[in-house]
Write an enzyme that holds these catalytic residues in place. Sequence first.
Site, PDB file in Angstrom:
ATOM      1  N   VAL A  39       0.842  -1.195   0.000  1.00  0.00           N
ATOM      2  CA  VAL A  39       0.000   0.000   0.000  1.00  0.00           C
ATOM      3  C   VAL A  39       0.878   1.246   0.000  1.00  0.00           C
ATOM      4  O   VAL A  39       0.435   2.334   0.368  1.00  0.00           O
ATOM      5  CB  VAL A  39      -0.961   0.015   1.212  1.00  0.00           C
ATOM      6  CG1 VAL A  39      -2.036  -1.041   1.065  1.00  0.00           C
ATOM      7  CG2 VAL A  39      -0.191  -0.176   2.529  1.00  0.00           C
ATOM      8  N   SER A  99      -6.765   2.279  -0.672  1.00  0.00           N
ATOM      9  CA  SER A  99      -6.632   1.817   0.710  1.00  0.00           C
ATOM     10  C   SER A  99      -6.859   2.921   1.736  1.00  0.00           C
ATOM     11  O   SER A  99      -7.302   2.651   2.852  1.00  0.00           O
ATOM     12  CB  SER A  99      -5.257   1.188   0.940  1.00  0.00           C
ATOM     13  OG  SER A  99      -4.222   2.116   0.680  1.00  0.00           O
ATOM     14  N   HIS A 140      -5.810   1.593  -5.883  1.00  0.00           N
ATOM     15  CA  HIS A 140      -5.226   2.699  -5.109  1.00  0.00           C
ATOM     16  C   HIS A 140      -6.291   3.362  -4.231  1.00  0.00           C
ATOM     17  O   HIS A 140      -6.516   4.571  -4.293  1.00  0.00           O
ATOM     18  CB  HIS A 140      -4.594   3.730  -6.048  1.00  0.00           C
ATOM     19  CG  HIS A 140      -3.511   4.532  -5.381  1.00  0.00           C
ATOM     20  ND1 HIS A 140      -2.421   5.020  -6.057  1.00  0.00           N
ATOM     21  CD2 HIS A 140      -3.344   4.940  -4.091  1.00  0.00           C
ATOM     22  CE1 HIS A 140      -1.636   5.693  -5.233  1.00  0.00           C
ATOM     23  NE2 HIS A 140      -2.180   5.658  -4.030  1.00  0.00           N
ATOM     24  N   ASP A 175      -2.331  -2.567  -3.891  1.00  0.00           N
ATOM     25  CA  ASP A 175      -3.237  -1.433  -4.010  1.00  0.00           C
ATOM     26  C   ASP A 175      -2.613  -0.326  -4.847  1.00  0.00           C
ATOM     27  O   ASP A 175      -3.284   0.647  -5.179  1.00  0.00           O
ATOM     28  CB  ASP A 175      -3.592  -0.895  -2.619  1.00  0.00           C
ATOM     29  CG  ASP A 175      -4.645   0.205  -2.668  1.00  0.00           C
ATOM     30  OD1 ASP A 175      -5.723  -0.043  -3.234  1.00  0.00           O
ATOM     31  OD2 ASP A 175      -4.381   1.309  -2.158  1.00  0.00           O
ATOM     32  N   GLU A 231      -0.449   3.563 -13.289  1.00  0.00           N
ATOM     33  CA  GLU A 231      -1.857   3.656 -12.889  1.00  0.00           C
ATOM     34  C   GLU A 231      -2.599   4.624 -13.798  1.00  0.00           C
ATOM     35  O   GLU A 231      -2.031   5.641 -14.197  1.00  0.00           O
ATOM     36  CB  GLU A 231      -1.954   4.115 -11.428  1.00  0.00           C
ATOM     37  CG  GLU A 231      -1.346   3.138 -10.437  1.00  0.00           C
ATOM     38  CD  GLU A 231      -1.525   3.589  -8.996  1.00  0.00           C
ATOM     39  OE1 GLU A 231      -2.217   4.599  -8.755  1.00  0.00           O
ATOM     40  OE2 GLU A 231      -0.966   2.937  -8.099  1.00  0.00           O
ATOM     41  N   ARG A 249       4.014   2.464  -2.651  1.00  0.00           N
ATOM     42  CA  ARG A 249       4.088   2.956  -4.024  1.00  0.00           C
ATOM     43  C   ARG A 249       4.340   1.773  -4.957  1.00  0.00           C
ATOM     44  O   ARG A 249       5.049   0.834  -4.599  1.00  0.00           O
ATOM     45  CB  ARG A 249       5.217   3.985  -4.184  1.00  0.00           C
ATOM     46  CG  ARG A 249       4.884   5.351  -3.601  1.00  0.00           C
ATOM     47  CD  ARG A 249       3.825   6.042  -4.453  1.00  0.00           C
ATOM     48  NE  ARG A 249       3.429   7.342  -3.950  1.00  0.00           N
ATOM     49  CZ  ARG A 249       2.416   7.565  -3.117  1.00  0.00           C
ATOM     50  NH1 ARG A 249       1.709   6.542  -2.655  1.00  0.00           N
ATOM     51  NH2 ARG A 249       2.105   8.783  -2.735  1.00  0.00           N
TER      52      ARG A 249
END
Length: 322
Positions: free
Chosen positions: A228, A280, A278, A254, A259, A230
């Site tokens: 969680v 969390s 992404h 996550d 992205e 990078r």
Amino acid sequence: MTEPCLLVLDADPPPRLDRLSGRARIVHADENTLAEHLPAADVLLVWDFLSDAVREAWPGGGPRPRWVHTPSAGVDRLLPELSASPDTVITNARGVFDQPIAEYVAGLTLAMAKDFRGSWELQRQRRWRHRETKRVGGTRAVVVGSGPIGRAVGRTLKALGVAVELVGRTERTGDPDFGKVHPGDALHGLLGDADWVVCVAPLTEESRGMFDAAAFARMKPGAHFINVGRGQHVVEKDLKRALVEHRIAGAALDVFADEPLSAESELWDVPGLLVSPHMSGDTIGWRDDLAEQFLDNFDRWEAGEPLLNVVDKELGYVPSTS
């Protein structure tokens, strides 16, 4: 007295800045207009913290804002370009995401140990198949990242009965929660005993790609990995191989190197991998919390008081005081 200019790199929905009415001239920009507005700005709010627009526009001519705030924990999308402006202070959203991310990690840990995914799949198939699951209490975790998020993750796992080893940049003894914070170079030696390896570290040159084939090879076959932090912390092809070859039991990501994760990515279909977008730290009302944090810091800036959450641009994060 001339109102200061607050330049906002907007994302949708835009921040609620009503408290600044009559106190600041607010200018909104997107990635195409940011560069032209930068020289006139006193403060830059990077509301669209997933954009690389600031890093791309910053090297242009003219003055630069004295204060840049990003409503995110990471500042890697601002550095190293902003480091060339010694008079510019960077602040971040330290403190907003700590407990939400800790709860998310705890949820993943329980879901993996109790095989919730298997139960949902069997329910979908209308199959009654009794299984035994793992206990969480008595297991061991290595949490990589000793800032507020990592500490919140560690404390939450400890509440579940997990023994936690916390890894930071440098070694510290006498820690009130964990006894000892291990230095980064101790990580590989800790991986072999861990049932859960959780990455919540800031992205620096030292941490980039630290979870690679060598790291996964040091984990035991029953271990689970959770990132969680990078996406760039993980060599994704090495994680995929570790899962496909059953070198570790499972993983949850996550965050990703690129992205949003494309529909064509092989990661969607990797066995034992849980993918989330992404999210969390994003609980209901999180944008309002971020806006309030910025506004509170603006009050301090306007009053000439020291800002909170000032990033050390050389380290790439807010130094811990714990």
